[in-house]
Scaffold this motif. Structure first.
Motif, PDB file in Angstrom:
ATOM      1  N   PRO A 139       0.377 -24.980  -9.493  1.00 43.79           N
ATOM      2  CA  PRO A 139      -0.724 -23.059  -8.726  1.00 43.79           C
ATOM      3  C   PRO A 139      -1.986 -22.802  -9.718  1.00 43.79           C
ATOM      4  O   PRO A 139      -3.056 -21.797  -9.455  1.00 43.79           O
ATOM      5  CB  PRO A 139       0.589 -22.718  -8.475  1.00 43.79           C
ATOM      6  CG  PRO A 139       1.468 -23.527  -9.514  1.00 43.79           C
ATOM      7  CD  PRO A 139       0.882 -24.827  -9.440  1.00 43.79           C
ATOM      8  N   LEU A 140      -1.788 -22.621 -11.284  1.00 50.12           N
ATOM      9  CA  LEU A 140      -2.471 -22.345 -12.257  1.00 50.12           C
ATOM     10  C   LEU A 140      -3.469 -22.523 -11.494  1.00 50.12           C
ATOM     11  O   LEU A 140      -4.543 -21.438 -11.459  1.00 50.12           O
ATOM     12  CB  LEU A 140      -1.810 -22.379 -13.616  1.00 50.12           C
ATOM     13  CG  LEU A 140      -0.843 -21.379 -13.840  1.00 50.12           C
ATOM     14  CD1 LEU A 140       0.075 -21.405 -15.804  1.00 50.12           C
ATOM     15  CD2 LEU A 140      -1.331 -19.861 -13.520  1.00 50.12           C
ATOM     16  N   PHE A 141      -3.750 -23.925 -11.696  1.00 51.52           N
ATOM     17  CA  PHE A 141      -5.234 -24.558 -11.726  1.00 51.52           C
ATOM     18  C   PHE A 141      -6.269 -24.380 -10.347  1.00 51.52           C
ATOM     19  O   PHE A 141      -7.019 -24.064  -9.981  1.00 51.52           O
ATOM     20  CB  PHE A 141      -5.636 -26.238 -12.447  1.00 51.52           C
ATOM     21  CG  PHE A 141      -5.144 -26.473 -13.309  1.00 51.52           C
ATOM     22  CD1 PHE A 141      -4.931 -25.527 -14.563  1.00 51.52           C
ATOM     23  CD2 PHE A 141      -4.800 -27.816 -13.310  1.00 51.52           C
ATOM     24  CE1 PHE A 141      -5.263 -26.024 -15.928  1.00 51.52           C
ATOM     25  CE2 PHE A 141      -4.683 -28.322 -15.390  1.00 51.52           C
ATOM     26  CZ  PHE A 141      -4.875 -26.625 -15.790  1.00 51.52           C
ATOM     27  N   THR A 142      -4.596 -24.021  -9.441  1.00 50.12           N
ATOM     28  CA  THR A 142      -5.627 -23.519  -8.173  1.00 50.12           C
ATOM     29  C   THR A 142      -6.359 -22.658  -7.854  1.00 50.12           C
ATOM     30  O   THR A 142      -7.542 -21.942  -7.659  1.00 50.12           O
ATOM     31  CB  THR A 142      -4.519 -24.216  -6.990  1.00 50.12           C
ATOM     32  OG1 THR A 142      -4.003 -25.374  -7.496  1.00 50.12           O
ATOM     33  CG2 THR A 142      -4.823 -23.374  -5.710  1.00 50.12           C
ATOM     34  N   VAL A 143      -5.599 -21.466  -8.594  1.00 51.76           N
ATOM     35  CA  VAL A 143      -5.727 -19.758  -8.768  1.00 51.76           C
ATOM     36  C   VAL A 143      -6.647 -19.894  -9.919  1.00 51.76           C
ATOM     37  O   VAL A 143      -8.178 -20.113  -9.054  1.00 51.76           O
ATOM     38  CB  VAL A 143      -4.795 -19.307  -9.224  1.00 51.76           C
ATOM     39  CG1 VAL A 143      -5.433 -18.101  -9.283  1.00 51.76           C
ATOM     40  CG2 VAL A 143      -3.625 -19.045  -8.378  1.00 51.76           C
ATOM     41  N   GLN A 144      -7.025 -20.840 -10.307  1.00 51.53           N
ATOM     42  CA  GLN A 144      -7.845 -20.784 -11.327  1.00 51.53           C
ATOM     43  C   GLN A 144      -9.154 -20.923 -10.476  1.00 51.53           C
ATOM     44  O   GLN A 144     -10.570 -20.970 -10.579  1.00 51.53           O
ATOM     45  CB  GLN A 144      -7.998 -22.091 -12.763  1.00 51.53           C
ATOM     46  CG  GLN A 144      -8.737 -21.631 -13.825  1.00 51.53           C
ATOM     47  CD  GLN A 144      -9.154 -22.423 -14.754  1.00 51.53           C
ATOM     48  OE1 GLN A 144      -8.275 -23.002 -14.877  1.00 51.53           O
ATOM     49  NE2 GLN A 144      -8.926 -21.817 -16.187  1.00 51.53           N
ATOM     50  N   GLY A 145      -8.895 -21.757 -10.065  1.00 47.65           N
ATOM     51  CA  GLY A 145     -10.189 -22.903  -9.214  1.00 47.65           C
ATOM     52  C   GLY A 145     -11.152 -22.055  -8.382  1.00 47.65           C
ATOM     53  O   GLY A 145     -12.729 -21.827  -8.459  1.00 47.65           O
ATOM     54  N   TYR A 146     -10.155 -21.778  -7.576  1.00 48.38           N
ATOM     55  CA  TYR A 146     -10.922 -20.722  -6.675  1.00 48.38           C
ATOM     56  C   TYR A 146     -11.791 -19.038  -7.368  1.00 48.38           C
ATOM     57  O   TYR A 146     -12.363 -18.638  -7.167  1.00 48.38           O
ATOM     58  CB  TYR A 146      -9.552 -20.368  -6.097  1.00 48.38           C
ATOM     59  CG  TYR A 146      -9.693 -21.206  -5.179  1.00 48.38           C
ATOM     60  CD1 TYR A 146     -10.467 -21.610  -4.361  1.00 48.38           C
ATOM     61  CD2 TYR A 146      -7.872 -21.189  -4.885  1.00 48.38           C
ATOM     62  CE1 TYR A 146      -9.505 -23.046  -3.269  1.00 48.38           C
ATOM     63  CE2 TYR A 146      -7.130 -22.471  -3.428  1.00 48.38           C
ATOM     64  CZ  TYR A 146      -8.690 -23.533  -3.012  1.00 48.38           C
ATOM     65  OH  TYR A 146      -8.331 -24.191  -1.921  1.00 48.38           O
ATOM     66  N   VAL A 147     -10.255 -18.592  -7.910  1.00 54.22           N
ATOM     67  CA  VAL A 147     -11.901 -17.626  -8.963  1.00 54.22           C
ATOM     68  C   VAL A 147     -12.736 -17.837 -10.004  1.00 54.22           C
ATOM     69  O   VAL A 147     -13.306 -16.726  -9.387  1.00 54.22           O
ATOM     70  CB  VAL A 147     -10.336 -16.941 -10.074  1.00 54.22           C
ATOM     71  CG1 VAL A 147     -10.576 -15.595 -10.733  1.00 54.22           C
ATOM     72  CG2 VAL A 147      -9.273 -16.805  -9.341  1.00 54.22           C
ATOM     73  N   SER A 148     -12.865 -19.380 -10.305  1.00 52.71           N
ATOM     74  CA  SER A 148     -13.732 -19.384 -10.632  1.00 52.71           C
ATOM     75  C   SER A 148     -15.165 -19.565 -10.265  1.00 52.71           C
ATOM     76  O   SER A 148     -16.039 -19.352 -10.247  1.00 52.71           O
ATOM     77  CB  SER A 148     -14.173 -20.466 -11.732  1.00 52.71           C
ATOM     78  OG  SER A 148     -13.074 -20.712 -13.298  1.00 52.71           O
ATOM     79  N   THR A 149     -14.709 -20.119  -9.076  1.00 53.28           N
ATOM     80  CA  THR A 149     -15.616 -20.451  -7.879  1.00 53.28           C
ATOM     81  C   THR A 149     -16.420 -19.010  -7.285  1.00 53.28           C
ATOM     82  O   THR A 149     -17.390 -18.488  -6.945  1.00 53.28           O
ATOM     83  CB  THR A 149     -15.336 -20.977  -6.751  1.00 53.28           C
ATOM     84  OG1 THR A 149     -14.504 -22.545  -7.326  1.00 53.28           O
ATOM     85  CG2 THR A 149     -16.304 -21.324  -5.419  1.00 53.28           C
ATOM     86  N   LEU A 150     -15.286 -18.108  -7.056  1.00 50.39           N
ATOM     87  CA  LEU A 150     -15.970 -16.768  -6.925  1.00 50.39           C
ATOM     88  C   LEU A 150     -16.964 -15.820  -7.816  1.00 50.39           C
ATOM     89  O   LEU A 150     -18.183 -15.316  -7.828  1.00 50.39           O
ATOM     90  CB  LEU A 150     -14.517 -15.902  -6.012  1.00 50.39           C
ATOM     91  CG  LEU A 150     -13.851 -15.919  -5.031  1.00 50.39           C
ATOM     92  CD1 LEU A 150     -12.433 -15.385  -5.305  1.00 50.39           C
ATOM     93  CD2 LEU A 150     -14.224 -16.012  -4.186  1.00 50.39           C
ATOM     94  N   LEU A 151     -16.542 -16.057  -8.965  1.00 55.49           N
ATOM     95  CA  LEU A 151     -16.824 -15.233  -9.960  1.00 55.49           C
ATOM     96  C   LEU A 151     -18.876 -16.370 -10.181  1.00 55.49           C
ATOM     97  O   LEU A 151     -19.468 -15.058 -10.689  1.00 55.49           O
ATOM     98  CB  LEU A 151     -15.888 -15.525 -11.743  1.00 55.49           C
ATOM     99  CG  LEU A 151     -15.057 -14.513 -11.556  1.00 55.49           C
ATOM    100  CD1 LEU A 151     -13.938 -15.311 -12.974  1.00 55.49           C
ATOM    101  CD2 LEU A 151     -15.419 -13.194 -12.023  1.00 55.49           C
ATOM    102  N   ASP A 152     -18.560 -17.159 -10.042  1.00 57.59           N
ATOM    103  CA  ASP A 152     -19.348 -18.357 -10.108  1.00 57.59           C
ATOM    104  C   ASP A 152     -20.999 -17.907  -9.020  1.00 57.59           C
ATOM    105  O   ASP A 152     -21.921 -18.486  -8.986  1.00 57.59           O
ATOM    106  CB  ASP A 152     -19.827 -19.289  -9.946  1.00 57.59           C
ATOM    107  CG  ASP A 152     -19.203 -19.812 -11.359  1.00 57.59           C
ATOM    108  OD1 ASP A 152     -19.153 -19.539 -12.473  1.00 57.59           O
ATOM    109  OD2 ASP A 152     -18.321 -21.491 -11.561  1.00 57.59           O
ATOM    110  N   GLY A 153     -20.594 -17.013  -7.874  1.00 58.07           N
ATOM    111  CA  GLY A 153     -21.026 -16.678  -7.177  1.00 58.07           C
ATOM    112  C   GLY A 153     -20.542 -16.366  -5.787  1.00 58.07           C
ATOM    113  O   GLY A 153     -21.711 -15.856  -4.539  1.00 58.07           O
ATOM    114  N   ALA A 154     -19.938 -16.916  -5.368  1.00 63.20           N
ATOM    115  CA  ALA A 154     -19.080 -17.508  -4.109  1.00 63.20           C
ATOM    116  C   ALA A 154     -18.605 -15.551  -3.410  1.00 63.20           C
ATOM    117  O   ALA A 154     -18.633 -15.999  -2.266  1.00 63.20           O
ATOM    118  CB  ALA A 154     -18.179 -18.682  -3.914  1.00 63.20           C
TER     119      ALA A 154
END
Length: 350
Positions: A139-154
């Motif tokens: 779950p940590l990697f899942t949350v990190q992946g979605y948050v990183s994607t959002l920060l990258d422009g999504a």
């Protein structure tokens, strides 16, 4: 280390007896062959010679045995004392080899069992840490992946932002779920979780759990039912919320591992005048015999890939076991691979 010295005279007594017997017989034989003695004087000479020789031999042998054996035995005790076995250190030093051998053998056996137990615990610790790491990492990697994607422009796209935030929230919820279960099981293990006893109808409680899990069961077309359709109210004594958690975890497992279109049945049986037996059975995939002894271990999964896809913290059965044991009751499991499983537990009857 203060050592007390336990003397043994067995060796000196027996050895002296043999020496005196042989020496007296040999000397008497020589005396009769060389000298001309009367029988009375010969017997007197034999008795005096035997007594003097016996005392002298005993003193010499006992002294030499104590000096010779004690020095070597003391080394053994000193070396053993380094291992800090209080039960062994407190024993008096003995020059009796049989006793010493028995003590050392017992000490070695105890140490071997202790080492084997430590190895088992170390293996369990490594496996537990690995499982905790895996459970938290997903779950940590899942949350990190979605948050990183959002920060990258999504984040600029409202649709993607809402969808990804919801998925990240699910990951956080799973983390909280795992941490809360870990906290509960830790409290149960150390006895810090207080049980609030009350009297309640176990049948009504099971029906409430059925209602809670009805939609979850419907997804797999699994029927939740009582074994006896005309079941009567049955009042028991225990922590109502914790017992509900036990029943809920057992039924969730029966749904998780049950077959599509299957059946989960609950039976409430008056085992004795003081005890009620609650039985949860299903017709699912069952459990192989080698896995049954480890079912109640934390994070242990029979089908690791399949059960992780179903969700859950992997602590359900461990929590169930600790809650039942906190009530001073017993939990049982019977299962046949390919046929189904049955979990049952006792609870105090009102």
């Amino acid at each position: 280390m203060k050592l007390s010295f336990k003397k043994t005279y067995k060796f000196a007594v027996k050895s002296t007896f043999y020496i005196s017997l042989f020496s007296t017989g040999f000397v008497l034989l020589l005396v009769t062959m060389i000298f001309d003695y009367t029988s009375k004087k010969l017997w007197l000479f034999g008795i005096v010679f035997t007594l003097i020789l016996y005392l002298f031999s005993f003193i010499v042998l006992q002294y030499r045995v104590e000096r010779f054996i004690y020095r070597r035995v003391k080394k053994i005790y000193d070396e053993v004392s380094l291992l800090e076995s209080s039960s062994f250190i407190n024993q008096p030093i003995t020059t009796d080899m049989e006793t010493l051998t028995r003590e050392v053998r017992k000490f070695a056996t105890d140490k071997k069992l202790e080492i084997e137990m430590l190895q088992v615990r170390e293996e369990y610790r490594r496996e537990f840490l690995g499982n905790v790491s895996h459970e938290l990492k997903t779950p940590l990697f899942t949350v990190q992946g979605y948050v990183s994607t959002l920060l990258d422009g999504a984040m600029d796209d409202k649709t993607i932002r809402k969808k990804y935030l919801k998925r990240a929230e699910k990951g956080v919820e799973r983390l909280i779920y795992i941490v809360e279960d870990l906290d509960m099981i830790t409290k149960l293990e150390v006895g810090d979780l207080n049980l609030e006893y009350s009297e309640f109808d176990i049948v009504e409680l099971i029906q409430n759990v059925f209602d809670l899990l009805e939609m979850k069961a419907e997804k797999k077309k699994i029927t939740l039912a009582f074994e006896n359709y005309h079941i009567q109210p049955n009042f028991v004594r225990g922590d109502k919320d914790r017992i509900q958690q036990v029943i809920e975890n057992l039924i969730v497992n029966s749904i998780k591992y049950g077959k599509k279109g299957g059946l989960t049945e609950i039976a409430v049986v008056n085992l004795t005048k003081e005890k009620v037996l609650v039985r949860v059975s299903d017709d699912g995939e069952g459990i192989e015999k080698q896995n049954i002894p480890r079912l109640f271990e934390r994070f242990y999964r029979v089908n690791k890939s399949g059960s992780r896809s179903e969700g859950g913290s992997g602590l359900g059965l461990a929590i169930v076991k600790h809650i039942i044991e906190a009530h001073k009751e017993k939990i049982y499991v019977e299962s046949e691979f390919g046929i189904g499983s049955e979990f049952s537990f006792t609870i105090e009857k009102v």
